[in-house]
Design a protein around this motif. Structure first.
Motif, short mmCIF file in Angstrom:
data_model
loop_
_atom_site.label_atom_id
_atom_site.label_comp_id
_atom_site.label_asym_id
_atom_site.label_seq_id
_atom_site.Cartn_x
_atom_site.Cartn_y
_atom_site.Cartn_z
N PRO A 92 -12.71 36.33 47.14
CA PRO A 92 -12.61 35.02 46.80
C PRO A 92 -11.17 34.22 47.04
CG PRO A 92 -13.98 35.92 45.23
CD PRO A 92 -13.09 37.19 45.81
N ASP A 93 -10.23 35.26 47.17
CA ASP A 93 -8.71 34.61 47.23
C ASP A 93 -8.27 34.86 48.84
OD1 ASP A 93 -8.61 37.65 47.64
OD2 ASP A 93 -6.99 37.63 46.58
N THR A 94 -9.47 34.89 49.82
CA THR A 94 -9.01 34.92 51.18
C THR A 94 -8.50 33.59 51.53
OG1 THR A 94 -11.02 36.54 51.74
CG2 THR A 94 -9.83 35.07 53.40
N ARG A 95 -7.39 33.45 52.24
CA ARG A 95 -6.57 32.42 52.56
C ARG A 95 -7.39 31.46 53.56
NH1 ARG A 95 -2.51 30.97 49.25
NH2 ARG A 95 -1.65 29.87 50.99
N LEU A 96 -7.33 30.27 53.66
CA LEU A 96 -8.02 29.54 54.35
C LEU A 96 -7.12 29.35 55.67
CD1 LEU A 96 -9.06 26.65 52.13
CD2 LEU A 96 -10.58 28.13 53.47
N THR A 97 -7.84 29.62 56.85
CA THR A 97 -7.18 29.55 58.11
C THR A 97 -8.05 28.74 59.31
OG1 THR A 97 -7.80 31.53 58.81
CG2 THR A 97 -5.84 31.68 57.72
N LEU A 114 -20.70 15.36 60.19
CA LEU A 114 -21.71 15.36 59.33
C LEU A 114 -21.58 16.78 58.37
CD1 LEU A 114 -24.76 14.01 60.91
CD2 LEU A 114 -22.99 12.71 60.08
N VAL A 115 -21.34 16.42 57.14
CA VAL A 115 -20.97 17.90 56.48
C VAL A 115 -22.01 17.99 55.38
CG1 VAL A 115 -19.37 18.97 54.77
CG2 VAL A 115 -18.27 17.53 56.72
N THR A 116 -22.64 19.16 55.26
CA THR A 116 -23.73 19.04 54.45
C THR A 116 -23.27 19.68 52.92
OG1 THR A 116 -24.31 21.76 54.80
CG2 THR A 116 -25.48 19.96 56.11
N HIS A 117 -22.27 20.51 52.97
CA HIS A 117 -21.69 20.77 51.86
C HIS A 117 -20.37 21.49 52.14
CE1 HIS A 117 -23.71 24.59 52.76
NE2 HIS A 117 -22.74 25.10 51.96
N THR A 118 -19.51 21.69 51.12
CA THR A 118 -18.01 21.92 51.46
C THR A 118 -17.63 23.30 51.00
OG1 THR A 118 -17.64 21.02 48.98
CG2 THR A 118 -17.03 19.65 50.90
N HIS A 119 -18.67 24.41 51.21
CA HIS A 119 -17.95 25.69 51.17
C HIS A 119 -17.43 25.88 52.60
CE1 HIS A 119 -21.24 27.27 48.19
NE2 HIS A 119 -20.34 27.31 47.62
N TRP A 120 -16.50 26.98 52.52
CA TRP A 120 -15.64 27.39 53.54
C TRP A 120 -16.39 27.40 55.11
CZ3 TRP A 120 -17.37 31.43 51.35
CH2 TRP A 120 -17.67 32.45 51.87
N ASP A 121 -17.35 28.08 55.00
CA ASP A 121 -18.22 28.35 56.28
C ASP A 121 -18.86 27.12 56.76
OD1 ASP A 121 -19.76 28.60 53.92
OD2 ASP A 121 -21.32 29.63 54.98
N HIS A 122 -18.70 25.94 56.17
CA HIS A 122 -19.08 24.62 56.69
C HIS A 122 -17.99 23.58 56.85
CE1 HIS A 122 -23.39 25.56 55.80
NE2 HIS A 122 -22.69 26.55 55.02
N PHE A 123 -16.95 23.62 55.82
CA PHE A 123 -15.99 22.53 55.84
C PHE A 123 -14.60 23.04 56.34
CE2 PHE A 123 -12.78 19.94 53.74
CZ PHE A 123 -13.25 18.81 53.96
#
Length: 326
Positions: A92-97, A114-123
């Protein structure tokens, strides 16, 4: 069909069945994983005919929709870095890149995201794309506040809740309230919302689910297409949408009761069903898509269940970056 449904519904369904029935989709070998393809329609000049619309899958629940010379993106996630999720070593501590070279090559333009939700694999890539292209970002209030955290101006951020029907002069976007899928413990990774502007996110855990939406795009003179980003639903909110094509998230677990039967019935048995969110989204966007064994089994189960409960629906298993026209 209840007799008190408006005549416009019947006419829309007739037009849907006639127009989409003409799209040639090969379904042979789908259970074995062979991608099916819709035929393409191209003007003699080699450019899409005026008003033509094409759909390109970018893995996970991501799509690029080109409507003539205009582009809409849904959950564009192209960076696809390793979090350990597919190796049973999730961090869970993986850095956003952001893989800027990849993202900029494929997401070269957009007018709406269009964003369905804001988990990293979408946002994850949305703020970068919006900042580079000037695209307007539609999503929940969480998406709005996260956009502010990334420095996007309020004029590019459009919070929606579900129920809105937005007119873009050539196509409409209907926002649909939805639900996120559940894990085997009937919970989810990173639940929660952002009710005010947070610090700029640093790790994937800083991007919560933030409530979930779905979208239906209806193109003037073209198809109506429904997009999901997670495998749960409130069928009461889907009644009457009757899309031509449904981009359906593969079920993550069996924790959602009667997922496919309820979904197909609520969407009035779409002519074409396109499974999404079944690939390993931590690998490169090269064909054929990489699929974990468990996800392969879930994909096969989804296809079989669609065929069982909606036998007149065609199933199209997409490949990356391939233009589909319905």
């Amino acid at each position: 069909m209840p007799e008190n449904r408006p005549s416009g519904y019947d006419r829309r369904r007739l037009l849907r069945d006639t127009a989409v029935g003409a799209a040639a989709v090969t379904t042979a070998g789908l259970v074995a994983g062979t991608p099916a393809r819709a035929t393409t329609t191209v003007a003699p000049t080699g450019r899409p005919r005026p008003g033509a619309v094409s759909f390109r899958w970018w893995g996970t629940a991501g799509w690029r929709i080109d409507i003539g010379d205009r582009t809409v993106l849904v959950d564009p996630y192209l960076s696809r870095y390793d979090t350990g999720l597919f190796r049973n070593a999730f961090r869970p501590d993986t850095r956003l890149t952001v893989a800027g070279d990849v993202v900029d090559r494929f997401a070269d333009r957009a007018e709406n995201i269009l964003v369905t939700h804001t988990h990293w694999d979408h946002f994850n890539d949305v703020p970068h794309i919006a900042a580079r292209t000037g695209a307007r970002v539609f999503g929940t209030l969480t998406a709005y506040h996260l956009g502010l955290a990334y420095g996007l101006p309020t004029g590019q951020l459009a919070p929606v809740k579900g129920g809105e029907v937005l007119d873009f002069d050539g196509y409409t976007v209907e926002v649909v309230g939805s639900l996120h899928s559940r894990n085997p413990s009937w919970s989810m990774a990173f639940p929660g919302v952002r009710v005010s502007r947070p610090p700029q996110p640093a790790t994937i855990a800083d991007l919560p689910e933030g409530d979930t939406l779905a979208y239906q795009i209806r193109v003037d003179g073209g198809p109506s297409v429904f997009f999901m980003g997670a495998s749960d639903l409130d069928e009461r909110r889907l009644t009457g949408l009757a899309p031509d094509v449904a981009m359906v998230a593969s079920a993550a677990t069996g924790s959602v009761a009667d997922y496919v039967p309820r979904l197909m019935a609520a969407l009035d048995h779409p002519k074409v069903v396109v499974p999404v969110h079944w690939d390993n989204f931590e690998t490169a966007l090269t064909n054929p898509p990489t699929v974990a064994a468990t996800d392969r089994a879930r994909l096969d189960a989804l296809i079989a269940e669609v065929r069982r409960v909606s036998p007149r629906s065609r199933v199209l298993v997409p490949e990356y970056h391939t233009a589909y026209r319905f």
